[in-house]
Design an enzyme around this catalytic site. Structure first.
Site, short mmCIF file in Angstrom:
data_model
loop_
_atom_site.label_atom_id
_atom_site.label_comp_id
_atom_site.label_asym_id
_atom_site.label_seq_id
_atom_site.Cartn_x
_atom_site.Cartn_y
_atom_site.Cartn_z
N LYS A 274 0.84 -1.20 0.00
CA LYS A 274 0.00 0.00 0.00
C LYS A 274 0.88 1.25 0.00
O LYS A 274 2.01 1.21 0.48
CB LYS A 274 -0.85 0.02 1.28
CG LYS A 274 -2.00 -0.97 1.32
CD LYS A 274 -2.76 -0.85 2.63
CE LYS A 274 -3.88 -1.88 2.72
NZ LYS A 274 -4.95 -1.68 1.73
N ARG A 348 -10.27 -11.61 2.21
CA ARG A 348 -11.13 -12.66 1.67
C ARG A 348 -10.45 -14.02 1.72
O ARG A 348 -11.12 -15.04 1.82
CB ARG A 348 -11.55 -12.28 0.24
CG ARG A 348 -10.41 -12.19 -0.73
CD ARG A 348 -10.78 -11.41 -1.99
NE ARG A 348 -10.85 -9.96 -1.74
CZ ARG A 348 -11.20 -9.05 -2.65
NH1 ARG A 348 -11.54 -9.45 -3.87
NH2 ARG A 348 -11.24 -7.77 -2.35
N1 BES Z 1 -8.11 -3.83 4.58
C1 BES Z 1 -8.30 -3.41 3.25
C2 BES Z 1 -9.60 -2.64 3.05
C3 BES Z 1 -9.68 -1.33 3.77
C4 BES Z 1 -9.26 -0.16 3.15
C5 BES Z 1 -10.22 -1.25 5.03
C6 BES Z 1 -9.36 1.05 3.81
C7 BES Z 1 -10.30 -0.04 5.69
C8 BES Z 1 -9.88 1.10 5.09
C9 BES Z 1 -8.31 -4.62 2.32
O1 BES Z 1 -7.50 -5.67 2.71
C10 BES Z 1 -7.81 -4.16 1.00
O2 BES Z 1 -6.67 -3.81 0.92
N2 BES Z 1 -8.67 -4.18 -0.01
C11 BES Z 1 -8.31 -3.76 -1.31
C12 BES Z 1 -8.81 -4.80 -2.28
C13 BES Z 1 -8.25 -4.65 -3.67
C14 BES Z 1 -6.78 -4.95 -3.66
C15 BES Z 1 -9.00 -5.58 -4.58
C16 BES Z 1 -8.96 -2.41 -1.55
O3 BES Z 1 -10.06 -2.17 -1.04
O4 BES Z 1 -8.35 -1.58 -2.19
MN MN Z 2 -5.51 -5.45 2.04
#
Ligand code: BES
Ligand code: MN
Ligand code: ZN
Length: 497
Positions: A274, A348
């Site tokens: 990230k 997931r």
């Molecule tokens: N934990 C994150 C989702 C999240 C983002 C929770 C911001 C709280 C605040 C999750 O694991 C994630 O990174 N999701 C990605 C999925 C994508 C890579 C398909 C997302 O939402 O960008």
């Molecule tokens: Mn994630």
């Protein structure tokens, strides 16, 4: 658990101490006990209301310092709007609004739980008291220099018609508040402290309440074939854990209801790392697991007459020489294979093995998972509603109803075979991301492949578990979202009366 405020109940006739809090409606009408408490100061209230154009609207407050004719330091008049349109969650907010004025300078408060015409019902007075506790919560464990207004324990008395009844009802309601506070504490804890083994250790403390807690370590999970969860965990110096909690308060042998939580103690994104901005927020990526632990606490402490299972998957998603890569193919406990496209879609993967485990080993009457799963849910719903997905109309309706009653609202989004196609993979049975569009839906489709025909609901709490705007009943970053919602669901539909 450290409460900044002690809440108790006293008779309506009590002499108020510290700050006096009273309620009035849109017509600036007060109840009989309130009028008595105000005495000649009623005049003063009328004048102050006129000067500040206070009309008793819902959410408005009239704050009078050193009110003449009263032996209190401050008089707080809270407007409730139209009494006939009040919801049960409004009473929580009234308590929260009152508690917003609690401060060591005037470290006592008397709240007259009365609306125009009548004393409010015991259940509602108890909600006021719960609101006070929820609002007063703060997470200051790591502040070594506390400001003056952050010290000492404050006292709030709620004056009610039926003191004994309110005390009795505040037992169970107080346990639910404890559960919310426990969830908030877990979400607020820093990720160097709250790694998977430490989180599991804290969950074992539920044993004191009679909860049966089983901790699965990496070896146990390997034996079960939880390749999806373990693939995420393998990049971290802290080994993953699965924790299964059982509360048997219902009939012996009765099929339980199950709750499943995503517990990513920190989500860097892994190799698909990230960006740095706000990455610290990813300490809250275990908000689903925190909710399940808080809920199990609430159910066990209030001795809910239900059989309930909580299952949480605890991992840390890190980049490392041993971390999983995009392109890897893992085999889940269900036997289905998953091509990793993006290591940041890790939640997931954790849930895939947990849901399968619960569906096949526990065989619950229904299961509900909570997960801070997608950023896309915030794009869709903001922070006011969590997203729900379900293969069962009744369960979805019950959750929606419980959301309206508790104020922890949910909004249903669709599932369907057209969306499911988006996660087919050219190399494996499925891939772990579905492209740019409908990100929350394709994530839910992914989960659905691991529930078989178990009645199931998925709650995406990425927008509500943490970082939501401060509210009347929460000033902290972690909200404890979901504990009250699911406790209410259980109380309304799954408990033997
Ligand atoms: N934990 C994150 C989702 C999240 C983002 C929770 C911001 C709280 C605040 C999750 O694991 C994630 O990174 N999701 C990605 C999925 C994508 C890579 C398909 C997302 O939402 O960008
Ligand atoms: Mn994630
Ligand atoms: Zn995540």
């Amino acid at each position: 658990m450290s409460d900044a405020v002690k809440v108790g109940f006293v008779p309506l006739s009590v002499a108020p101490r510290g700050i006096l809090v009273v309620f009035c409606d849109e017509g600036l009408k007060f109840g009989a006990a309130t009028r008595k408490a105000l005495g000649s100061a009623a005049d003063l209230v009328g004048k102050a209301a006129a000067t500040s154009r206070f009309k008793g609207k819902s959410g408005s407050m009239l704050d009078i310092l050193a009110p003449q004719g009263l032996k209190v330091s401050r008089l707080l008049v809270i407007g409730v709007g139209k009494v006939s349109s009040l919801k049960s969650s409004d009473y929580l907010k009234f308590g929260g609004a009152a508690a917003s004025k609690l401060a060591p300078g005037s470290n006592a408060m008397t709240i007259i739980a009365e609306l125009p015409d009548e004393a409010i019902k015991t259940e509602q007075a108890v909600a006021v008291a719960s609101g006070v506790r929820l609002r007063a919560y703060r997470f200051d464990r790591y502040k070594t220099k506390k400001k003056d207004d952050e010290q000492g324990v404050l006292r709030a008395d709620v004056a009610v018609a039926d003191v004994a009844g309110a005390r009795k009802a505040f037992g169970p309601a107080g346990h639910v508040v404890d559960g919310v506070i426990m969830a908030r504490d877990l979400v607020n804890e820093p990720p160097n402290v709250l790694h998977p083994p430490e989180f599991a250790r804290r969950a074992t403390q539920l044993r004191k309440l009679g909860v049966h807690v089983e901790v699965l370590d990496v070896r146990a999970m390997t034996r079960l074939g939880m390749g999806a969860l373990l693939g995420v965990a393998q990049g971290s110096a802290h080994p993953g854990r699965t924790v299964i909690m059982r509360w048997n308060g219902g009939k012996r042998g009765e099929t339980p209801i199950a709750f499943v939580g995503k517990g990513v103690c920190f989500d860097t994104g892994g190799i698909s790392i990230k960006p740095a901005g706000s990455m610290e927020d990813m300490k809250g990526d275990m908000g689903g697991a925190a909710c399940v632990v808080g809920l199990m606490h609430a159910l066990a402490a209030r001795k809910a007459r239900v059989n309930a299972v909580g299952a949480i998957g605890l991992v840390e998603n890190m980049p490392d020489g041993n971390a999983q890569r995009p392109g890897d193919i893992v085999t889940s406990m269900s036997g289905q294979t998953i091509e990793i496209i993006n290591t940041d879609a890790e939640g997931r993967l954790v849930l895939a093995d947990l849901l399968w485990y619960v569906a096949k080993k526990i065989k619950p009457k229904c299961m509900i998972d909570l997960a801070t799963l997608t950023g896309a849910i915030m794009v869709a719903l903001g922070t006011e509603h969590a997203g729900i997905f379900s293969n069962n109309e009744e369960l979805a309706d019950r959750l929606t109803q419980a959301g309206l009653e508790t104020g922890e609202r949910v909004w249903r989004l669709p599932l369907g075979p057209e969306y499911d196609k988006l996660i087919d993979s050219q190399f494996a049975d499925m891939k772990n991301t579905g492209g740019r569009h409908g990100g929350s839906i394709t994530a839910a489709q992914f989960l659905q492949r691991f529930v078989d025909d178990t009645p199931w609901a998925h709650i995406d709490i990425a927008g509500t578990a943490m970082g939501a705007p401060k509210s009347d009943i929460n000033q902290s970053w972690g909200s404890g979202y979901g504990v009250r919602l699911l406790d209410r669901l259980v109380a309304d539909h799954y408990e033997k009366k």
